[in-house]
Scaffold this motif. Structure first.
Motif, PDB file in Angstrom:
ATOM      1  N   THR A 597      17.332 -42.132  84.595  1.00  0.00           N
ATOM      2  CA  THR A 597      18.215 -41.643  83.524  1.00  0.00           C
ATOM      3  C   THR A 597      17.995 -40.479  82.758  1.00  0.00           C
ATOM      4  O   THR A 597      17.067 -40.343  82.121  1.00  0.00           O
ATOM      5  N   LEU A 598      19.186 -39.707  82.838  1.00  0.00           N
ATOM      6  CA  LEU A 598      18.862 -38.292  82.424  1.00  0.00           C
ATOM      7  C   LEU A 598      19.109 -38.331  80.869  1.00  0.00           C
ATOM      8  O   LEU A 598      20.277 -39.206  80.336  1.00  0.00           O
ATOM      9  N   PRO A 599      18.339 -37.661  79.850  1.00  0.00           N
ATOM     10  CA  PRO A 599      18.548 -37.702  78.369  1.00  0.00           C
ATOM     11  C   PRO A 599      19.713 -36.759  78.030  1.00  0.00           C
ATOM     12  O   PRO A 599      19.589 -35.823  77.302  1.00  0.00           O
ATOM     13  N   VAL A 600      21.009 -36.967  78.692  1.00  0.00           N
ATOM     14  CA  VAL A 600      22.024 -36.098  78.317  1.00  0.00           C
ATOM     15  C   VAL A 600      22.344 -36.432  76.776  1.00  0.00           C
ATOM     16  O   VAL A 600      22.684 -37.474  76.255  1.00  0.00           O
ATOM     17  N   PRO A 601      22.465 -35.319  76.021  1.00  0.00           N
ATOM     18  CA  PRO A 601      22.602 -35.474  74.526  1.00  0.00           C
ATOM     19  C   PRO A 601      24.307 -35.611  74.299  1.00  0.00           C
ATOM     20  O   PRO A 601      25.143 -34.877  73.490  1.00  0.00           O
ATOM     21  N   ALA A 602      24.776 -36.696  74.880  1.00  0.00           N
ATOM     22  CA  ALA A 602      26.029 -37.112  74.470  1.00  0.00           C
ATOM     23  C   ALA A 602      26.126 -38.708  74.552  1.00  0.00           C
ATOM     24  O   ALA A 602      25.508 -39.401  75.093  1.00  0.00           O
ATOM     25  N   ALA A 603      26.935 -39.313  73.631  1.00  0.00           N
ATOM     26  CA  ALA A 603      27.152 -40.783  73.420  1.00  0.00           C
ATOM     27  C   ALA A 603      27.773 -41.268  74.539  1.00  0.00           C
ATOM     28  O   ALA A 603      27.404 -42.383  75.140  1.00  0.00           O
ATOM     29  N   HIS A 604      28.779 -40.662  75.084  1.00  0.00           N
ATOM     30  CA  HIS A 604      29.641 -41.268  76.365  1.00  0.00           C
ATOM     31  C   HIS A 604      29.819 -40.148  77.281  1.00  0.00           C
ATOM     32  O   HIS A 604      30.765 -39.906  77.547  1.00  0.00           O
ATOM     33  N   PRO A 605      28.775 -39.938  78.039  1.00  0.00           N
ATOM     34  CA  PRO A 605      29.036 -38.874  79.389  1.00  0.00           C
ATOM     35  C   PRO A 605      29.720 -39.539  80.411  1.00  0.00           C
ATOM     36  O   PRO A 605      29.346 -40.881  80.712  1.00  0.00           O
ATOM     37  N   LEU A 606      30.870 -38.966  80.918  1.00  0.00           N
ATOM     38  CA  LEU A 606      31.694 -39.531  82.113  1.00  0.00           C
ATOM     39  C   LEU A 606      31.385 -39.035  83.435  1.00  0.00           C
ATOM     40  O   LEU A 606      31.716 -39.666  84.375  1.00  0.00           O
ATOM     41  N   GLN A 607      30.951 -37.834  83.637  1.00  0.00           N
ATOM     42  CA  GLN A 607      30.526 -37.292  84.744  1.00  0.00           C
ATOM     43  C   GLN A 607      29.707 -36.284  84.800  1.00  0.00           C
ATOM     44  O   GLN A 607      29.727 -35.519  83.596  1.00  0.00           O
ATOM     45  N   ALA A 608      28.594 -35.988  85.694  1.00  0.00           N
ATOM     46  CA  ALA A 608      27.985 -34.784  85.657  1.00  0.00           C
ATOM     47  C   ALA A 608      27.756 -34.555  87.311  1.00  0.00           C
ATOM     48  O   ALA A 608      27.791 -35.296  88.189  1.00  0.00           O
ATOM     49  N   VAL A 609      27.835 -32.946  87.459  1.00  0.00           N
ATOM     50  CA  VAL A 609      27.671 -32.236  88.452  1.00  0.00           C
ATOM     51  C   VAL A 609      26.360 -31.154  88.555  1.00  0.00           C
ATOM     52  O   VAL A 609      26.497 -30.849  87.419  1.00  0.00           O
ATOM     53  N   TYR A 610      25.797 -31.001  89.794  1.00  0.00           N
ATOM     54  CA  TYR A 610      24.779 -29.922  89.734  1.00  0.00           C
ATOM     55  C   TYR A 610      25.565 -28.506  89.933  1.00  0.00           C
ATOM     56  O   TYR A 610      26.549 -28.382  90.316  1.00  0.00           O
ATOM     57  N   GLY A 611      24.718 -27.632  89.141  1.00  0.00           N
ATOM     58  CA  GLY A 611      25.347 -26.216  89.215  1.00  0.00           C
ATOM     59  C   GLY A 611      24.331 -25.450  89.914  1.00  0.00           C
ATOM     60  O   GLY A 611      23.707 -25.938  90.716  1.00  0.00           O
ATOM     61  N   GLU A 612      24.052 -24.190  89.311  1.00  0.00           N
ATOM     62  CA  GLU A 612      23.181 -23.132  89.940  1.00  0.00           C
ATOM     63  C   GLU A 612      21.818 -23.599  89.238  1.00  0.00           C
ATOM     64  O   GLU A 612      21.734 -23.585  88.091  1.00  0.00           O
ATOM     65  N   GLY A 613      20.833 -23.229  90.255  1.00  0.00           N
ATOM     66  CA  GLY A 613      19.508 -23.531  89.643  1.00  0.00           C
ATOM     67  C   GLY A 613      19.366 -24.701  89.003  1.00  0.00           C
ATOM     68  O   GLY A 613      19.394 -25.858  89.615  1.00  0.00           O
ATOM     69  N   ASP A 614      18.762 -24.648  87.616  1.00  0.00           N
ATOM     70  CA  ASP A 614      18.784 -26.113  86.678  1.00  0.00           C
ATOM     71  C   ASP A 614      19.942 -26.328  86.125  1.00  0.00           C
ATOM     72  O   ASP A 614      19.575 -27.316  85.313  1.00  0.00           O
ATOM     73  N   GLY A 615      21.140 -25.725  86.382  1.00  0.00           N
ATOM     74  CA  GLY A 615      22.351 -25.835  85.485  1.00  0.00           C
ATOM     75  C   GLY A 615      22.861 -27.512  85.780  1.00  0.00           C
ATOM     76  O   GLY A 615      22.840 -27.979  86.994  1.00  0.00           O
ATOM     77  N   LEU A 616      23.444 -28.026  85.177  1.00  0.00           N
ATOM     78  CA  LEU A 616      24.267 -29.130  84.958  1.00  0.00           C
ATOM     79  C   LEU A 616      25.593 -28.784  84.218  1.00  0.00           C
ATOM     80  O   LEU A 616      25.646 -28.375  83.240  1.00  0.00           O
ATOM     81  N   PHE A 617      26.727 -29.398  84.866  1.00  0.00           N
ATOM     82  CA  PHE A 617      27.969 -29.740  84.078  1.00  0.00           C
ATOM     83  C   PHE A 617      28.412 -31.022  83.780  1.00  0.00           C
ATOM     84  O   PHE A 617      28.135 -31.891  84.582  1.00  0.00           O
ATOM     85  N   VAL A 618      28.387 -31.594  82.488  1.00  0.00           N
ATOM     86  CA  VAL A 618      28.686 -32.772  82.160  1.00  0.00           C
ATOM     87  C   VAL A 618      30.126 -32.828  81.441  1.00  0.00           C
ATOM     88  O   VAL A 618      30.275 -32.291  80.447  1.00  0.00           O
ATOM     89  N   ILE A 619      30.887 -33.933  81.719  1.00  0.00           N
ATOM     90  CA  ILE A 619      32.230 -34.311  80.821  1.00  0.00           C
ATOM     91  C   ILE A 619      31.856 -35.092  79.965  1.00  0.00           C
ATOM     92  O   ILE A 619      31.187 -36.300  80.289  1.00  0.00           O
TER      93      ILE A 619
END
Length: 790
Positions: A597-619
């Motif tokens: 489980t990733l520690p995304v700093p959001a109460a309600h993450p809906l989607q996550a995708v990989y970006g470049e390098g260590d990047g992540l995009f989170v809705i």
């Protein structure tokens, strides 16, 4: 051949035991021991079974079966063959296996067919009889045909027969019957279940929506009792039910005949809620389709929408007593999310946000006498879509869904004023209706692979599951406690389709709903979501080793968004639900089964995708139902942000982010830091198919859509500077619809989930008493346990 009881001894039995299975004629379902779920068959197949069951062991000729199941028509032999095949498949589900299931109905060469297993009439269990009595369905008249070319009655009256349960000898003669020790075990389990349900009920009453999202009740998820009846049975889709104020009739949209000729598009049909034949109220012209009927408060008129092939839209008004005559009262051109309701005094219509109109933001009132529009004053942010406005029966409130793709329930005073958010669901919501006492709202919510009906008590702010599987678009009568809804129980299968030749291969056959197939960049691994095991899970397979298929333990996918592979094909990101039904982002290594489980700093993450390098995009879902796309690094430092995003994918070939928005159609592009957003398309995708696009390994963008000539159509685009250029389009399936979220492409192959069994019916039932929710849960669980034991 020994028969436990001739079916003809009891008029229109509601439930039969056929061999080891139980056939429920009210819901058209066949339940077999060990099966993950019951199988729903067509009215024609059920009519054939009723004839065969009349005298098990007797041979019925093809002509006899055709004459009884297809009276007053001239069908071909193929329709009977299809009905027999469907019945054999249904009986082959579960523990007995497909081969044994096929033995249930024997083909007699040059003669016909016969049923080879014992048949007996089953009474409803006492608790289920009480449920039927409470639903006031015991007075329903026997069913009549529901379309001009439909079969005769296949929905018997819901009152149970007077026949007793089978004797011990009869039970012993039926394969798969339970011995006495299993009944003792059942009662012990029932006592434990009562205790568990009591605890669950206390937790439901104590839960407040103002905290975290309410978790679905596990007990409700296993309910098998069916306190409803299906009042339509024609093939295809019956949609948008609306009940007359006294609940005696239901209006809906469906294809039908008029004067013996098929109408060119869906029309508005009316029928009684006790299974009478439908009558076409509207007669659309060629290229037109009618939908969204809404019954007036006095029961004398119906307003509905009519679309034409050129994108025009009109609001029509028809008198219920006059067939085929309607008049235009307003225009709604370009409206993609059209919704409206009557004012309590019948003087006008209340409209939700009209997306096709430049002045259609927010809710407005249309006055029938003057033809004028009046805006309702209440707070709303730019881009908010306020959908399905419903006036409370007491005339005090307007309830509505805000941004229904990831939406919540809201309300405002009838004359306008402060907007109040009633839920914090951030879910895909389908339908909304008030209870007659104006104290509760009933709505449809997509959970896992199905949509279920829930009730929000406005006094306590508690949510309860009404226990109806695969139900959406509720409509409650204004002056009676009867609810109508759309019932849909599809089966979806994974298909690998060659983009050049069109060759189609079905993968991993099952009787469940396999959706969201996403192939890894290596072209070999596949993950998808499925309820084939009885609950929603994430499955993994090596496409070169079909026997490698397995679920990934410990992951309950949130099926609103598809999974995403890493560029090296080693990891998968997916939004998943924890034990409290709270969403989070998990990272999976399918080869090892490791789940983090990733520690995304959001109460309600809906989607996550990989970006470049260590990047992540989170809705992320934020307050008041709004969303934001946030770019992070793996130390969770923010690199950029865009508000109002509904779906995101990363274009590695161009180092760009592609995304859709809640507030409109089309697709946008931005840099990896989410700067310099640019609109690439104004129309693709549509607002409701915002997840139906994917980047393929060859750098193209594919869009999965449908039209009147092709139910599953794939269009490919080249991503060019400043826009999308269409390359080609392919009809993947002319008759069957695809899922709206999640598919993928690798080189020249598409992995797509397409329905193999689909369609909708209109169901009706008595509105459950909110004060008895806990007792009804217990009753339904006992019914389910007894069926399991038997």
């Amino acid at each position: 051949m020994t028969v436990s009881r001739h079916v003809e001894e009891v008029a229109s039995p509601q439930r039969l035991r056929v061999g080891a299975g139980v056939v429920d004629f009210a819901t058209r379902e066949i339940e077999m021991p060990g099966a993950r779920r019951s199988v729903r068959v067509t009215p024609k197949a059920l009519a054939v079974l009723r004839v065969l069951a009349r005298s098990s062991g007797a041979v019925f000729s093809r002509n006899d079966l055709l004459a009884e199941a297809w009276p007053d028509t001239m069908p071909t032999d193929d329709v009977l063959t299809q009905a027999i095949t469907q019945l054999r498949k249904a009986f082959g589900h579960g523990d007995i296996g497909a081969d044994e299931g096929r033995r249930y109905i024997e083909t007699i060469a040059k003669s016909g067919y016969r049923l080879t297993v014992p048949v007996s009439v089953l009474e409803l269990p006492a608790l289920e009889q009480a449920s039927v009595a409470h639903a006031s369905l015991e007075h329903a008249s026997p069913a009549s045909p529901v379309s001009i070319d439909a079969p005769p009655a296949v929905h018997p009256a819901a009152a149970s027969s007077s026949a007793p349960f089978p004797s011990k000898a009869e039970v012993a003669a039926v394969p798969g019957s339970a011995p006495a020790w299993r009944h003792a075990a059942w009662w012990a389990g029932a006592v434990l279940a009562l205790v568990a349900i009591g605890l669950v009920s206390l937790m439901l009453v104590a839960r407040q929506i103002s905290g975290s999202r309410p978790a679905p009740t596990d007990a409700a998820a296993v309910v098998q009792g069916k306190p409803y009846r299906l009042v339509t049975s024609a093939a295809g889709f019956e949609l948008s039910p609306s009940l007359s104020p006294d609940a005696s009739r239901v209006a809906y949209s469906a294809r039908t005949l008029h004067d013996g000729t098929p109408l060119p598009g869906p029309s508005i049909l009316i029928q009684s809620t006790t299974d009478s034949a439908p009558q076409a109220l509207s007669v659309p012209a060629a290229g037109e389709r009618d939908d969204l009927p809404v019954w007036s408060p006095d029961g004398g008129r119906i307003a509905f929408a009519r679309w034409d092939g050129a994108g025009g839209c009109r609001i029509m008004l028809a008198a219920v007593a006059v067939v085929g005559q309607s008049r235009e009262i307003a225009r709604c051109d370009g409206s993609e999310l059209l919704s409206f309701d009557w004012l309590p005094d019948g003087s006008g219509l209340l409209f939700g946000t009209m997306t096709g109109s430049p002045d259609g933001a927010g809710m407005r009132v249309f006055d029938l006498a003057t033809g004028g529009w009046r805006a309702i004053r209440y707070p709303a942010a730019a881009g908010d879509i306020d959908y399905l406005p419903k006036v409370s029966p007491d005339g005090r409130w307007i309830a509505f869904l805000r941004n229904p793709q990831l939406g919540d329930l809201w309300r405002i005073p009838f004359d306008g004023g402060e907007a109040e958010q009633l839920t914090q669901l951030g879910a895909e919501l389908r339908g909304l209706s008030w209870t007659p006492d104006s104290q509760s709202l009933v709505y449809g919510r997509r959970i896992d692979s199905e949509t279920r009906l829930h009730r929000l008590d406005l006094g306590t702010r508690t949510i309860s599951d009404l226990g109806i599987e695969d139900a959406q678009m509720p409509a409650i009568a204004r002056n009676a406690d009867l609810i109508a809804f759309v019932h849909r129980q599809p089966q979806f299968a994974l298909n690998r389709i060659d983009a050049v030749s069109g060759h189609r291969e079905r993968l991993f056959a099952s009787s469940g709903r396999d959706t969201q197939p996403v192939v890894a960049p290596d072209g070999r691994q596949l993950v998808f979501t499925s309820d084939r095991s009885g609950s929603s899970e994430l499955w993994w397979a090596d496409l070169e080793r079909p026997d490698s298929l397995r679920p990934i333990p410990g992951v309950r996918p949130d099926t609103q968004q598809p999974p995403v592979w890493s560029a090296d094909s080693r990891r998968v990101l997916i939004s998943a639900l924890d034990v409290h039904a709270r969403p989070g982002i998990v990272e999976i290594e399918p080869a090892s089964g490791a789940v983090t489980t990733l520690p995304v700093p959001a109460a309600h993450p809906l989607q996550a995708v990989y970006g470049e390098g260590d990047g992540l995009f989170v809705i992320e879902e934020e307050r008041e139902g709004r969303t934001a796309l946030v770019a992070y690094d793996r130390r969770w430092r923010v690199r950029g942000r865009i508000d109002g995003v509904s779906h995101v994918q990363f274009d590695a070939q161009r180092s760009r982010v592609l995304y859709t928005r809640l507030d409109g159609k089309g697709i946008w592009s931005a840099r990896v830091d989410l700067a310099q957003p640019q609109r690439l398309s104004a129309d693709i995708p549509s607002r409701w198919r915002y997840r139906s696009w994917a980047l393929t390994s060859d750098g193209h963008l594919s869009y999965l859509d449908s039209d009147s000539g092709c139910r599953s159509k794939m269009t490919r685009f080249v991503i060019a500077d400043g826009g999308l250029d269409q390359q080609d389009e392919h009809c993947l399936d002319a008759s069957n619809r695809s899922t709206v979220n999640g598919f993928s492409g690798h080189r020249q192959d598409w992995l797509v989930s397409i329905a193999v069994d689909d369609g909708t019916d209109i169901g009706v039932m008595a509105m459950p008493d909110a004060s008895n929710d806990d007792r009804s849960l217990i009753a339904k669980l006992l019914i389910a346990l007894r069926r399991k034991a038997s």
